[in-house]
Write a protein that holds these residues in place. Sequence first.
Motif, PDB file in Angstrom:
ATOM      1  N   ASP A 221       0.842  -1.201   0.000  1.00 38.08           N
ATOM      2  CA  ASP A 221       0.000   0.000   0.000  1.00 38.08           C
ATOM      3  C   ASP A 221       0.879   1.253   0.000  1.00 38.08           C
ATOM      4  O   ASP A 221       1.822   1.357   0.784  1.00 38.08           O
ATOM      5  CB  ASP A 221      -0.891  -0.028   1.250  1.00 38.08           C
ATOM      6  CG  ASP A 221      -1.994   1.025   1.238  1.00 38.08           C
ATOM      7  OD1 ASP A 221      -2.011   1.858   0.314  1.00 38.08           O
ATOM      8  OD2 ASP A 221      -2.821   1.009   2.161  1.00 38.08           O
ATOM      9  N   PHE A 222       0.574   2.218  -0.881  1.00 37.74           N
ATOM     10  CA  PHE A 222       1.370   3.447  -0.912  1.00 37.74           C
ATOM     11  C   PHE A 222       0.779   4.541  -0.026  1.00 37.74           C
ATOM     12  O   PHE A 222       1.344   5.624   0.088  1.00 37.74           O
ATOM     13  CB  PHE A 222       1.543   3.962  -2.346  1.00 37.74           C
ATOM     14  CG  PHE A 222       0.251   4.268  -3.073  1.00 37.74           C
ATOM     15  CD1 PHE A 222      -0.402   5.482  -2.881  1.00 37.74           C
ATOM     16  CD2 PHE A 222      -0.283   3.345  -3.956  1.00 37.74           C
ATOM     17  CE1 PHE A 222      -1.586   5.761  -3.555  1.00 37.74           C
ATOM     18  CE2 PHE A 222      -1.461   3.618  -4.634  1.00 37.74           C
ATOM     19  CZ  PHE A 222      -2.120   4.841  -4.438  1.00 37.74           C
ATOM     20  N   GLN A 223      -0.360   4.266   0.620  1.00 38.74           N
ATOM     21  CA  GLN A 223      -0.966   5.239   1.524  1.00 38.74           C
ATOM     22  C   GLN A 223      -0.564   4.948   2.969  1.00 38.74           C
ATOM     23  O   GLN A 223      -0.309   3.810   3.338  1.00 38.74           O
ATOM     24  CB  GLN A 223      -2.498   5.172   1.444  1.00 38.74           C
ATOM     25  CG  GLN A 223      -3.073   5.455   0.086  1.00 38.74           C
ATOM     26  CD  GLN A 223      -4.588   5.381   0.098  1.00 38.74           C
ATOM     27  OE1 GLN A 223      -5.263   6.345  -0.177  1.00 38.74           O
ATOM     28  NE2 GLN A 223      -5.126   4.215   0.417  1.00 38.74           N
ATOM     29  N   THR A 224      -0.540   5.994   3.781  1.00 40.54           N
ATOM     30  CA  THR A 224      -0.526   5.835   5.227  1.00 40.54           C
ATOM     31  C   THR A 224      -1.805   6.450   5.766  1.00 40.54           C
ATOM     32  O   THR A 224      -2.549   7.111   5.037  1.00 40.54           O
ATOM     33  CB  THR A 224       0.711   6.506   5.861  1.00 40.54           C
ATOM     34  OG1 THR A 224       0.767   7.878   5.440  1.00 40.54           O
ATOM     35  CG2 THR A 224       1.983   5.791   5.447  1.00 40.54           C
ATOM     36  N   TYR A 225      -2.071   6.251   7.053  1.00 38.26           N
ATOM     37  CA  TYR A 225      -3.369   6.604   7.620  1.00 38.26           C
ATOM     38  C   TYR A 225      -3.179   7.352   8.933  1.00 38.26           C
ATOM     39  O   TYR A 225      -2.165   7.206   9.616  1.00 38.26           O
ATOM     40  CB  TYR A 225      -4.204   5.328   7.855  1.00 38.26           C
ATOM     41  CG  TYR A 225      -4.370   4.510   6.596  1.00 38.26           C
ATOM     42  CD1 TYR A 225      -5.462   4.709   5.762  1.00 38.26           C
ATOM     43  CD2 TYR A 225      -3.418   3.565   6.223  1.00 38.26           C
ATOM     44  CE1 TYR A 225      -5.605   3.979   4.586  1.00 38.26           C
ATOM     45  CE2 TYR A 225      -3.545   2.832   5.054  1.00 38.26           C
ATOM     46  CZ  TYR A 225      -4.654   3.050   4.234  1.00 38.26           C
ATOM     47  OH  TYR A 225      -4.781   2.326   3.070  1.00 38.26           O
ATOM     48  N   SER A 226      -4.163   8.160   9.285  1.00 32.35           N
ATOM     49  CA  SER A 226      -4.153   8.843  10.575  1.00 32.35           C
ATOM     50  C   SER A 226      -5.590   8.965  11.058  1.00 32.35           C
ATOM     51  O   SER A 226      -6.533   8.965  10.253  1.00 32.35           O
ATOM     52  CB  SER A 226      -3.493  10.224  10.473  1.00 32.35           C
ATOM     53  OG  SER A 226      -4.169  11.045   9.536  1.00 32.35           O
ATOM     54  N   LEU A 227      -5.740   9.075  12.374  1.00 32.05           N
ATOM     55  CA  LEU A 227      -7.078   9.143  12.961  1.00 32.05           C
ATOM     56  C   LEU A 227      -7.637  10.554  12.958  1.00 32.05           C
ATOM     57  O   LEU A 227      -8.834  10.756  13.139  1.00 32.05           O
ATOM     58  CB  LEU A 227      -7.042   8.577  14.381  1.00 32.05           C
ATOM     59  CG  LEU A 227      -6.561   7.124  14.476  1.00 32.05           C
ATOM     60  CD1 LEU A 227      -6.542   6.658  15.925  1.00 32.05           C
ATOM     61  CD2 LEU A 227      -7.443   6.196  13.635  1.00 32.05           C
ATOM     62  N   THR A 228      -6.768  11.550  12.786  1.00 30.35           N
ATOM     63  CA  THR A 228      -7.178  12.934  12.582  1.00 30.35           C
ATOM     64  C   THR A 228      -6.325  13.487  11.440  1.00 30.35           C
ATOM     65  O   THR A 228      -5.334  12.878  11.024  1.00 30.35           O
ATOM     66  CB  THR A 228      -6.978  13.793  13.846  1.00 30.35           C
ATOM     67  OG1 THR A 228      -5.573  13.830  14.164  1.00 30.35           O
ATOM     68  CG2 THR A 228      -7.757  13.225  15.028  1.00 30.35           C
ATOM     69  N   GLU A 229      -6.699  14.660  10.953  1.00 28.24           N
ATOM     70  CA  GLU A 229      -5.996  15.214   9.783  1.00 28.24           C
ATOM     71  C   GLU A 229      -4.507  15.384  10.034  1.00 28.24           C
ATOM     72  O   GLU A 229      -3.677  15.149   9.142  1.00 28.24           O
ATOM     73  CB  GLU A 229      -6.622  16.554   9.403  1.00 28.24           C
ATOM     74  CG  GLU A 229      -6.073  17.134   8.111  1.00 28.24           C
ATOM     75  CD  GLU A 229      -6.819  18.382   7.670  1.00 28.24           C
ATOM     76  OE1 GLU A 229      -6.373  19.021   6.700  1.00 28.24           O
ATOM     77  OE2 GLU A 229      -7.844  18.718   8.309  1.00 28.24           O
ATOM     78  N   ASP A 230      -4.142  15.780  11.250  1.00 27.71           N
ATOM     79  CA  ASP A 230      -2.740  16.004  11.587  1.00 27.71           C
ATOM     80  C   ASP A 230      -2.222  14.958  12.573  1.00 27.71           C
ATOM     81  O   ASP A 230      -1.227  15.182  13.247  1.00 27.71           O
ATOM     82  CB  ASP A 230      -2.560  17.416  12.178  1.00 27.71           C
ATOM     83  CG  ASP A 230      -2.966  18.503  11.208  1.00 27.71           C
ATOM     84  OD1 ASP A 230      -2.618  18.373  10.009  1.00 27.71           O
ATOM     85  OD2 ASP A 230      -3.640  19.455  11.626  1.00 27.71           O
ATOM     86  N   GLY A 231      -2.885  13.812  12.637  1.00 24.44           N
ATOM     87  CA  GLY A 231      -2.522  12.810  13.632  1.00 24.44           C
ATOM     88  C   GLY A 231      -1.308  11.993  13.246  1.00 24.44           C
ATOM     89  O   GLY A 231      -0.707  12.169  12.180  1.00 24.44           O
ATOM     90  N   VAL A 232      -0.953  11.086  14.139  1.00 25.30           N
ATOM     91  CA  VAL A 232       0.182  10.187  13.927  1.00 25.30           C
ATOM     92  C   VAL A 232      -0.059   9.354  12.670  1.00 25.30           C
ATOM     93  O   VAL A 232      -1.146   8.816  12.465  1.00 25.30           O
ATOM     94  CB  VAL A 232       0.358   9.257  15.143  1.00 25.30           C
ATOM     95  CG1 VAL A 232       1.481   8.263  14.909  1.00 25.30           C
ATOM     96  CG2 VAL A 232       0.601  10.074  16.405  1.00 25.30           C
ATOM     97  N   ARG A 233       0.942   9.268  11.809  1.00 22.35           N
ATOM     98  CA  ARG A 233       0.831   8.458  10.592  1.00 22.35           C
ATOM     99  C   ARG A 233       0.965   6.980  10.939  1.00 22.35           C
ATOM    100  O   ARG A 233       1.901   6.582  11.630  1.00 22.35           O
ATOM    101  CB  ARG A 233       1.898   8.865   9.581  1.00 22.35           C
ATOM    102  CG  ARG A 233       1.807  10.312   9.112  1.00 22.35           C
ATOM    103  CD  ARG A 233       0.541  10.556   8.308  1.00 22.35           C
ATOM    104  NE  ARG A 233       0.446  11.944   7.894  1.00 22.35           N
ATOM    105  CZ  ARG A 233       0.938  12.416   6.747  1.00 22.35           C
ATOM    106  NH1 ARG A 233       1.621  11.609   5.934  1.00 22.35           N
ATOM    107  NH2 ARG A 233       0.779  13.683   6.428  1.00 22.35           N
ATOM    108  N   LEU A 234       0.046   6.206  10.429  1.00 18.67           N
ATOM    109  CA  LEU A 234      -0.009   4.781  10.720  1.00 18.67           C
ATOM    110  C   LEU A 234       0.094   3.982   9.428  1.00 18.67           C
ATOM    111  O   LEU A 234      -0.308   4.449   8.356  1.00 18.67           O
ATOM    112  CB  LEU A 234      -1.319   4.432  11.431  1.00 18.67           C
ATOM    113  CG  LEU A 234      -1.601   5.165  12.749  1.00 18.67           C
ATOM    114  CD1 LEU A 234      -3.055   4.989  13.146  1.00 18.67           C
ATOM    115  CD2 LEU A 234      -0.674   4.658  13.840  1.00 18.67           C
TER     116      LEU A 234
END
Length: 315
Positions: free
Chosen positions: A102-115
Amino acid sequence: MSIYVAHRLFAAHDRALAAALAERLAAKVGTERVFLPFCDTDEEDLIAEVKGRRLFELDRDRLGRLEAMVALLHGPSLDDGVCMEIGYAAASGIPVLLLTTDFQTYSLTEDGVRLDFPDPLIQAVANRVLRVPRLGPPPSSHQQGQTHYAAFVSRNLSQVDAALDTAVEAVLSLPTRAVRSTTHSEDSLVYVEGTPSAAWGHDYLARPCLDAGHAVVLPGRFTAADPITAALDDLTAACGASRLLADVSGPETPPGTALLIGAALASGVQIAAFHPKPTYTHASGREPNWRNLMIQYAVHAHLKNRESVQAWLAM
């Protein structure tokens, strides 16, 4: 080393990718030490009185005697059966390697920790996450008449090859299986896991538990400043509770919820799945399943309304 290859298995390309990984692993450790669901359970040709349950039993039996797991995870919609298997392995002390292109990362808020994955719990339980997110290099030269689509195919296959080769070496360097013990809290403690796919949230399930005199633990990972640490706290709480009440509503069970179901099963926790509007899946020779069969047969009760929740709590 006994290695379980966990993968989405409902499409040919998913099965082919997992088989390619299993083949490379087998070349290193031997075919008898690699387990590939669907292939090694002979799913297409298996005949059993209740086929889905039998497949679950075969997979769970192998989950109980592993030394390592490698799970293939791609995109924001993670297979709930794979996530359940990851949870079972993690709670059993089995080292887990996660592989993603996967080339995406994710966060729980717009500026949150990248997961690496949409739910921090997936990342939190892994001994290692391997990300191979970029296409392979462009071909050095084009064959006469070759289209740019063929070149794009080549770059994707090169990316897959790199991911699989990297995964094989990483699996072989995982730590040995750890001994895990779970201490269960008082009999009245219920871990309640809601679903983002329904508007009613956690309270709809937490309130009947409180009304029946049970203590309730709710997940903290979605609102914590440090979601990875909070995710591990959620895992510990779910495995230490006497009961897990999980809302599995949605197109498929939410990934973190599926992982907790697997972990709770491995820890001896009583599990109920709340699923008021199931959709059924059908496969040749298999009974209709109201959820991924790894979820359906992992849980001890299937609840469809508030009254059934109350009845389960009174048992």
